[in-house]
Design an enzyme around this catalytic site. Structure first.
Site, PDB file in Angstrom:
ATOM      1  N   GLU A 110    -107.537 -11.088 -49.163  1.00  0.00           N
ATOM      2  CA  GLU A 110    -107.562  -9.656 -49.522  1.00  0.00           C
ATOM      3  C   GLU A 110    -108.638  -8.948 -48.715  1.00  0.00           C
ATOM      4  O   GLU A 110    -109.747  -9.449 -48.569  1.00  0.00           O
ATOM      5  CB  GLU A 110    -107.903  -9.428 -51.001  1.00  0.00           C
ATOM      6  CG  GLU A 110    -106.857  -9.832 -51.988  1.00  0.00           C
ATOM      7  CD  GLU A 110    -107.305  -9.516 -53.415  1.00  0.00           C
ATOM      8  OE1 GLU A 110    -108.117  -8.585 -53.605  1.00  0.00           O
ATOM      9  OE2 GLU A 110    -106.864 -10.221 -54.328  1.00  0.00           O
TER      10      GLU A 110
ATOM     11  N   GLU B 263    -101.365   1.632 -57.125  1.00  0.00           N
ATOM     12  CA  GLU B 263    -100.841   1.097 -58.387  1.00  0.00           C
ATOM     13  C   GLU B 263    -101.469   1.861 -59.556  1.00  0.00           C
ATOM     14  O   GLU B 263    -102.639   1.696 -59.865  1.00  0.00           O
ATOM     15  CB  GLU B 263    -101.136  -0.395 -58.480  1.00  0.00           C
ATOM     16  CG  GLU B 263    -100.489  -1.205 -57.362  1.00  0.00           C
ATOM     17  CD  GLU B 263    -100.959  -2.638 -57.318  1.00  0.00           C
ATOM     18  OE1 GLU B 263    -100.640  -3.404 -58.255  1.00  0.00           O
ATOM     19  OE2 GLU B 263    -101.671  -2.997 -56.358  1.00  0.00           O
TER      20      GLU B 263
ATOM     21  N   LYS C  78    -103.476   0.115 -62.804  1.00  0.00           N
ATOM     22  CA  LYS C  78    -104.607  -0.803 -62.668  1.00  0.00           C
ATOM     23  C   LYS C  78    -105.810  -0.247 -63.414  1.00  0.00           C
ATOM     24  O   LYS C  78    -106.113   0.950 -63.330  1.00  0.00           O
ATOM     25  CB  LYS C  78    -104.958  -1.022 -61.198  1.00  0.00           C
ATOM     26  CG  LYS C  78    -103.891  -1.768 -60.420  1.00  0.00           C
ATOM     27  CD  LYS C  78    -104.435  -2.314 -59.117  1.00  0.00           C
ATOM     28  CE  LYS C  78    -105.364  -3.480 -59.388  1.00  0.00           C
ATOM     29  NZ  LYS C  78    -105.801  -4.134 -58.143  1.00  0.00           N
TER      30      LYS C  78
ATOM     31  N   GLU D 219    -109.627   1.547 -57.752  1.00  0.00           N
ATOM     32  CA  GLU D 219    -108.705   0.444 -58.040  1.00  0.00           C
ATOM     33  C   GLU D 219    -107.249   0.870 -57.896  1.00  0.00           C
ATOM     34  O   GLU D 219    -106.390   0.061 -57.550  1.00  0.00           O
ATOM     35  CB  GLU D 219    -108.932  -0.071 -59.469  1.00  0.00           C
ATOM     36  CG  GLU D 219    -110.268  -0.720 -59.718  1.00  0.00           C
ATOM     37  CD  GLU D 219    -110.344  -2.129 -59.154  1.00  0.00           C
ATOM     38  OE1 GLU D 219    -109.291  -2.668 -58.754  1.00  0.00           O
ATOM     39  OE2 GLU D 219    -111.442  -2.689 -59.103  1.00  0.00           O
TER      40      GLU D 219
END
Length: 409
Positions: free
Chosen positions: A267, A321, A324, A330
């Site tokens: 990541e 997203e 999250k 985030e």
């Protein structure tokens, strides 16, 4: 359909121009982290054409979503499937592990090219012995299941770590694992070495800058022109933080006798939006980080300390997203918005997706297999939930690496 195909060709051509710059392609590769903590994402079958168009050859999941694995059958795109931390206790049992492999790996092979299983995520830095004690036994059970099913030569078993497993990271040549983790991590390294599996690390220069924006050079973390640093231990020059972090991991592995273990960045990424206390989180900086990362991976064979080693990096993430937890950042690591439009300009146009496709409308993902987790959380963790990495001289770093270069309608 013609309209959709035309947009994909435009995206493909523009992205090619972005990352090639007339340089020869190397064997290094960029992968994509395909997270789904959202209730407004396109269906996986809509993601396939874009993935093929932009040339991404690897995808990392946080589960073994059957809809995704079926959608990508016969595409030749490699997959890393994940097992959430909440399943580790049960998967110590060989029968449970074999059942999981049959259900989530074997049934999709060879049509879907599953090449690795990531067992857990950043387990060692939760400082939870009830969890960490289960990690290696679960990895061994999964590997044994692969051996029994004659799949061990095509599917590796590994686990992703936070950069916080390091006690020392600066200069990179002095990289070392935390003393309190050495007894736990050494047998994991031995397992990875014996099974020819890579060491995965989540690396986020963004967290170093966020933690100390007055002292950490923004140009250094964004791959922008800068004076860089010289490692006093070996006189190697570094012009970006990510490579310094990678080489610190190699140094730590060397210290424990595993210098030949391959390292992959599972990541890495940069948020396009953040809270007031998250300096640097902006579309402009996200564009610089990810855009420059693509160029560097395409043009560079390895890091200063490991120039002959391939760069295998998974960018985080494909989509923003919206479900999250945690700070605003985030929910804003995506290269694309859920409707298929770019989160910021990286040189390609987006695709209008028309909102919710009906996939994952509840926001709750199905469990990756039939066993019920002790503490279900869909196998995902907030980026910020992992520990922070101490960069010497007040540079604090936390890493997570996931690549996501997928747009859909």
């Amino acid at each position: 359909m013609a309209h959709f195909t035309t947009h994909l060709l435009h995206i493909s051509a523009a992205l090619f121009l972005l990352i090639s710059f007339n340089s020869p392609l190397s064997v290094s590769s960029i992968g994509i982290n395909y997270g789904q903590i959202a209730n407004n994402l396109p269906s996986p079958d809509k993601v396939v054409p874009l993935m093929k168009c932009i040339g991404a050859d690897k995808v990392k999941l946080y589960d073994a979503d059957p809809k995704v694995l079926k959608a990508f059958a016969n595409t030749d795109i490699e997959f890393v499937v994940g097992i959430g931390n909440e399943y580790l206790s049960k998967l110590q049992d060989p029968d449970a592990a074999q059942s999981w492999v049959k259900t989530n790996v074997q049934r999709y092979l060879p049509a879907t090219k599953i090449t690795s299983i990531a067992v857990g995520n950043e387990v060692l830095t939760f400082n939870d012995t009830s969890l960490s004690d289960c990690l290696l036994p679960a990895m061994r059970s999964i590997h044994t299941a692969l051996v029994n099913l004659k799949l061990d030569r095509q599917v590796t078993v590994t686990t992703a770590h936070s950069l916080a497993v390091l006690q020392t990271s600066y200069p990179p040549s002095a990289g070392a694992f935390r003393d309190d983790l050495k007894d736990c991590i050494t047998p994991i390294l031995d397992f990875l070495s014996k099974t020819c599996s890579p060491f995965l690390i989540n690396a986020y220069p963004f967290f170093a800058y966020k933690g100390n924006s007055k002292e950490v050079s923004l140009d250094f973390v964004l791959f922008q022109p800068n004076a860089g640093i010289v490692d006093s231990g070996n006189n190697l020059h570094y012009d970006n933080m990510l490579f310094a972090q990678i080489d610190a991991v190699y140094a730590a592995l060397d210290q424990l006798g595993y210098k030949d273990l391959p390292v992959q960045i599972s990541e890495t990424g940069w948020p396009s939006k953040g809270d007031d206390d998250e300096p640097g989180a902006s579309p402009e900086n996200a564009k610089k980080y990810n855009g420059n990362l693509f160029k560097v991976v395409n043009q560079t064979k390895g890091t200063p300390a490991k120039p002959d080693n391939d760069l295998n990096i998974f960018v985080f993430a494909l989509f923003n997203e919206n479900l999250k937890p945690g700070p605003t950042s985030e929910r804003n690591y995506g290269l694309f918005k859920p409707d298929g439009s770019p989160a910021y300009n990286l040189g390609f146009s987006g695709i209008s997706a028309g909102g919710n496709s009906g996939h994952n409308t509840s926001g709750a993902l199905p469990p990756p297999y039939t066993l019920l987790p002790d503490n279900p959380n869909n196998g995902y963790m907030s980026i910020s939930s992992a520990g922070r990495f101490e960069w010497e001289n007040s540079m604090r770093i936390r890493i997570i690496v996931m690549l996501m270069l997928i747009v859909v309608v």
